[in-house]
Design an enzyme around this catalytic site. Sequence first.
Site, PDB file in Angstrom:
ATOM      1  N   HIS A  12      23.860  -5.193  16.039  1.00 44.20           N
ATOM      2  CA  HIS A  12      23.529  -4.636  14.728  1.00 44.20           C
ATOM      3  C   HIS A  12      24.544  -3.595  14.296  1.00 44.20           C
ATOM      4  O   HIS A  12      25.290  -3.027  15.110  1.00 44.20           O
ATOM      5  CB  HIS A  12      22.123  -4.037  14.727  1.00 44.20           C
ATOM      6  CG  HIS A  12      21.941  -2.822  15.589  1.00 44.20           C
ATOM      7  ND1 HIS A  12      22.296  -1.553  15.189  1.00 44.20           N
ATOM      8  CD2 HIS A  12      21.419  -2.685  16.835  1.00 44.20           C
ATOM      9  CE1 HIS A  12      22.003  -0.692  16.135  1.00 44.20           C
ATOM     10  NE2 HIS A  12      21.474  -1.350  17.155  1.00 44.20           N
ATOM     11  N   CYS A  71      21.342  -2.094  22.877  1.00 42.29           N
ATOM     12  CA  CYS A  71      21.876  -2.990  21.854  1.00 42.29           C
ATOM     13  C   CYS A  71      23.403  -2.990  21.867  1.00 42.29           C
ATOM     14  O   CYS A  71      24.046  -2.106  22.438  1.00 42.29           O
ATOM     15  CB  CYS A  71      21.376  -2.576  20.483  1.00 42.29           C
ATOM     16  SG  CYS A  71      19.612  -2.871  20.210  1.00 42.29           S
TER      17      CYS A  71
END
Length: 321
Positions: free
Chosen positions: A261, A279
């Site tokens: 992301h 992440c």
Amino acid sequence: MTDTSIATARRARRFFTRTAALVATATAAGFVLASPAQAAPLFSGSADIPDIQAPPLQLPAGVQLPPQVQSVLPVGSVTPALAPIGPANFTAPSLNPAPGEVVGIAQPIIIGFNEPIEDRGVAERAIRVTTDPPVTGSFYWINDRQVRWKPAEFWPAHTQVTVDAGDSHSTFSIGDALVTYADDNTKQITVTRNGEVVKTMPTSMGKPGHETPNGTYIVGEQYRDMYMDSSTYGVPIDDPEGYRTYVEYATRISSSGIFVHAAPWSEAEQGYTNTSHGCLNVSTEDGKWFYENATKGDPVIVQNTDGGILSGADGLGDWNR
């Protein structure tokens, strides 16, 4: 001899009669037994003999051609019989991918049942996976209501797949081979399409105590924007390690909450050090590119972290089983 065996013998005899006719015709034409470089006209000045366009013959169940017959038949002139499909011990299940979908080369076939399955062998025999080109694979059970099937290796790009499971059917396609590699040694993400590098991007992965697991992930849902909330996995947002953060261009790669992301707040660290909770943080520009180019079922391969291995039971960790 039973009626069944007599019928099978008759089918095999009819098949071999047709096969013999095909071999005889092709041999008489003079181009099956010779390689293309050896083929010659029938007589001086004649044109080359055109290929014989015979419809493929399907082998009867349990019948195999002798090697000397296989060697002289044109490629594609004989196809193996499909394995018999058994009676279903389930009502019409859900199938994923859905009809008409185009998915990535790591996508498993997911069959969800409406009732618990007591005899898994019977259920597997009532499911048929056919592919063009032919692909080998196997079943594995997640629980008594879900079985999955995946190829022994990643799907070949542009494979056509049909799944028949009782009263449910799905035909879908495999798209390009988009493979993403994230290397913690270099803090770089490299994306290839059909073997060619199409994108590189710096990243910041899981910091100490939150190391991103190694392994092969599978692209799942994608969100143009979303809130990431640590309380969803048991860490209150007022905890020193808690958070509730607005993010853009979020592509899920694990059911346990790992995404690729946009993370503009960590751009200075991307390519140099790890600062995330697991992440793969990238710039807004790179996050947008990945969001727009990655497809459900594409593999993301994470390497050289201190985070162990992504669980094969993750839900998107099938290739780590």
